[in-house]
Design an enzyme around this catalytic site. Sequence first.
Site, PDB file in Angstrom:
ATOM      1  N   GLU A 290       0.823  -1.324   0.071  1.00  0.00           N
ATOM      2  CA  GLU A 290       0.133   0.010  -0.045  1.00  0.00           C
ATOM      3  C   GLU A 290       0.792   1.319  -0.172  1.00  0.00           C
ATOM      4  O   GLU A 290       0.485   2.389   0.827  1.00  0.00           O
ATOM      5  CB  GLU A 290      -1.055  -0.081   1.271  1.00  0.00           C
ATOM      6  N   ASP A 392       7.950  -9.633  10.813  1.00  0.00           N
ATOM      7  CA  ASP A 392       7.198 -10.260   9.456  1.00  0.00           C
ATOM      8  C   ASP A 392       6.643 -11.601   9.814  1.00  0.00           C
ATOM      9  O   ASP A 392       5.585 -11.798   9.137  1.00  0.00           O
ATOM     10  CB  ASP A 392       8.310 -10.526   8.438  1.00  0.00           C
ATOM     11  N   TYR A 400      -5.309 -10.160   9.846  1.00  0.00           N
ATOM     12  CA  TYR A 400      -5.970  -9.986   8.612  1.00  0.00           C
ATOM     13  C   TYR A 400      -7.379 -10.349   9.029  1.00  0.00           C
ATOM     14  O   TYR A 400      -8.232  -9.465   9.084  1.00  0.00           O
ATOM     15  CB  TYR A 400      -5.684 -10.820   7.378  1.00  0.00           C
TER      16      TYR A 400
HETATM   17  N1  BES Z   1       0.852  -4.477   3.750  1.00  0.00           N
HETATM   18  C1  BES Z   1       0.630  -5.802   2.982  1.00  0.00           C
HETATM   19  C2  BES Z   1       1.824  -6.304   2.332  1.00  0.00           C
HETATM   20  C3  BES Z   1       2.762  -7.032   3.294  1.00  0.00           C
HETATM   21  C4  BES Z   1       2.545  -8.198   3.964  1.00  0.00           C
HETATM   22  C5  BES Z   1       4.241  -6.407   3.658  1.00  0.00           C
HETATM   23  C6  BES Z   1       3.544  -8.493   4.817  1.00  0.00           C
HETATM   24  C7  BES Z   1       5.088  -6.700   4.646  1.00  0.00           C
HETATM   25  C8  BES Z   1       4.677  -7.957   5.098  1.00  0.00           C
HETATM   26  C9  BES Z   1      -0.426  -5.804   1.934  1.00  0.00           C
HETATM   27  O1  BES Z   1      -1.566  -4.646   2.164  1.00  0.00           O
HETATM   28  C10 BES Z   1      -1.201  -7.134   1.891  1.00  0.00           C
HETATM   29  O2  BES Z   1      -1.764  -7.190   3.054  1.00  0.00           O
HETATM   30  N2  BES Z   1      -1.016  -7.679   0.999  1.00  0.00           N
HETATM   31  C11 BES Z   1      -1.728  -8.889   0.819  1.00  0.00           C
HETATM   32  C12 BES Z   1      -2.792  -8.842  -0.059  1.00  0.00           C
HETATM   33  C13 BES Z   1      -4.213  -8.731   0.584  1.00  0.00           C
HETATM   34  C14 BES Z   1      -5.273  -8.789  -0.179  1.00  0.00           C
HETATM   35  C15 BES Z   1      -4.549  -9.807   1.695  1.00  0.00           C
HETATM   36  C16 BES Z   1      -0.718  -9.577   0.071  1.00  0.00           C
HETATM   37  O3  BES Z   1       0.323  -9.557  -0.250  1.00  0.00           O
HETATM   38  O4  BES Z   1      -1.205 -11.022  -0.240  1.00  0.00           O
HETATM   39 ZN    ZN Z   2      -2.687  -5.042   3.735  1.00  0.00          ZN
END
Ligand code: BES
Ligand code: ZN
Length: 616
Positions: A290, A392, A400
């Site tokens: 994002e 991480d 989520y």
């Molecule tokens: N902020 C996350 C990406 C992220 C995840 C960065 C872990 C660093 C560590 C992004 O907004 C996200 O959640 N992406 C998901 C997709 C979402 C639709 C659940 C992904 O990358 O799968």
């Molecule tokens: Zn996210």
Amino acid sequence: MSTFFRCCVAFVVCILGSNPLFHLQAAVKDQHSFANPEHISSTRLKLDVSVDFEKSELRGFVEHQFKRHQPNANTLVLDSRALVIEKVLQQNATGQWSAATFQLGQPSGILGQSLSIKLAPDSEKVRVYYHTTADSSGLQWLSAAQTSEKKQPFLFSQSQAIHARSWIPLQDTPAVRVSYQARVRTPKQLLAVMSADNSKNTERDGDYLFEMPQPIPAYLIALAVGDLHFKAMSAQTGVYAEKTWLDKASNEFADTQHMMDVASRLYGQYPWGRYDLLILPASFPFGGMENPRLSFITPTVITGDKSLVSLIAHELAHSWSGNLITNSNWEDLWLNEGFTNFFENRLMAEVYGKGRADMEYSLSVADLQRALPDLSQADQALKLQLAGRDPDEAFSPVAYVKGQLFLSYLEQQFGRQRFDEFVSLYFKTFAFQSMDTQRFLAFLQTNLLEKYPGLVTAADVQRWVFQGGLPDTYPKRPSDAFVQVEQQLALFLKGSPNWQTSQWTVHQWLHLLDKLPQQLSAQQLITLDQQFAFSQSKNAEIFVAWNRLALPLNYEALQQPLQQFLLHVGRSKFVVPLYRALATNPHWAEFGKNVYQQARAGYHPLTQAQVDKIFQ
Ligand code: BES
Ligand code: ZN
């Protein structure tokens, strides 16, 4: 202590003090940062770097403007990892630059090293000259062969959670926000873009200027350089991509403006100006990221049928939940991701209808339920304990989906209108601030629980936030479309199949793959694959769900397409579980190892680190 800071503390004391749920807690130190923002906080950066594809190196300086919160504070502490610090200068009130002494602390694994800079009493800015190294995990350098067009190299950054410090020395904690200005020099034929204003008409001359006027946390600073082109989708939205993807992406994501309009109507005006999408090479380790004004997007969601555009709704929703109000600590990640999943689903319902949103909701619940058994009780709570751990690790379906379900539960109890008002007030009240779980709960207590008593108890909230498991009070959202899938599946399992799938959506197929029993016979697998060609699916979600089912059953026909998939796609959500399934199965272990040997060089350092662990 500055007046501003004192007011904030007084405010927090006041809202927490009057709240029966919570004891007063001092602002919690971010354990994943060496920085000292309580003494001196960085407020604005000026980044000036050259991108050297020959050496795979970023070189230049970052200038920090800062604010002293204690009048005598004389040390600015930054985070750094895998950087070579060349020299540090400081500027006094009359504009003169002089050398500043600095010290790098003991390296400490993923946290890297502190960089402590001694300031003269009248010092107002510091400049750190540095260059990145091969271990700078926040950058991926791709050769031309690893791109879609195969003509020019590509570079992109990924700073979340704590990788910004590996390409810029800065205060790498989400509790600190900075605005920034940047100048990036690249080979002439390439275009640089950042999480800032990207001028659409910029001359392609290898010298690019950026301005990000709003303050953002370090993990949202982002850069990409490649043979990129721009295509507008609407007045406010557009796509940056290599030529191959430009038209496909702008068709797939054509509803972005509509999503923005709906989001602004629901929860307050979009606060960042433009919203563009950048399509990354397939090695991009995430679905999306994002980065403000410019979300980074995997090409694996460009399927031609808009079936996976909830990812755009998700990254767009972060413009409020995450980018406007930011988790102050990675232990509060659910405030970013849970809110965003909730918001994403609201957008999907508005733009594509309740039926689709209900299906996506149920698929997420299935995801969470699949993940829970492998997580400790502590990791099943929304509020995480990450002392001594890599942040991480905080990214599981708990933050989520359980986060989303908690908010959906509140929405169900208080009613949509009251809950929407609450969420809008939340975004308005805390815009451009950091938020932790305690402060959020205090705000919830005052603005919902006490305002409309008798609907949700403090004990309910405690259970959702601080305990493991999924409370069975989460709202169920039955889907007719899924019932049809289940009925047809039942017939198939009874041996009298009567498939009528011509109208099925991708979500229905995913539900079928979720629900197929794990003990299918070899013949059943073959029949299904002959009929529905799962092994050939170009939809990555379907392909991976089919593998989840068929790999443990040693279905041979997977071998060829799986190898192709793993060589091509680097999204860690897909490849890490696939390699785990291969490595833990004697039938596949050797194959998995061989494929990884070929594929590894094409993966992002973060993905490499995760898969290395599996095979070590
Ligand atoms: N902020 C996350 C990406 C992220 C995840 C960065 C872990 C660093 C560590 C992004 O907004 C996200 O959640 N992406 C998901 C997709 C979402 C639709 C659940 C992904 O990358 O799968
Ligand atoms: Zn996210």
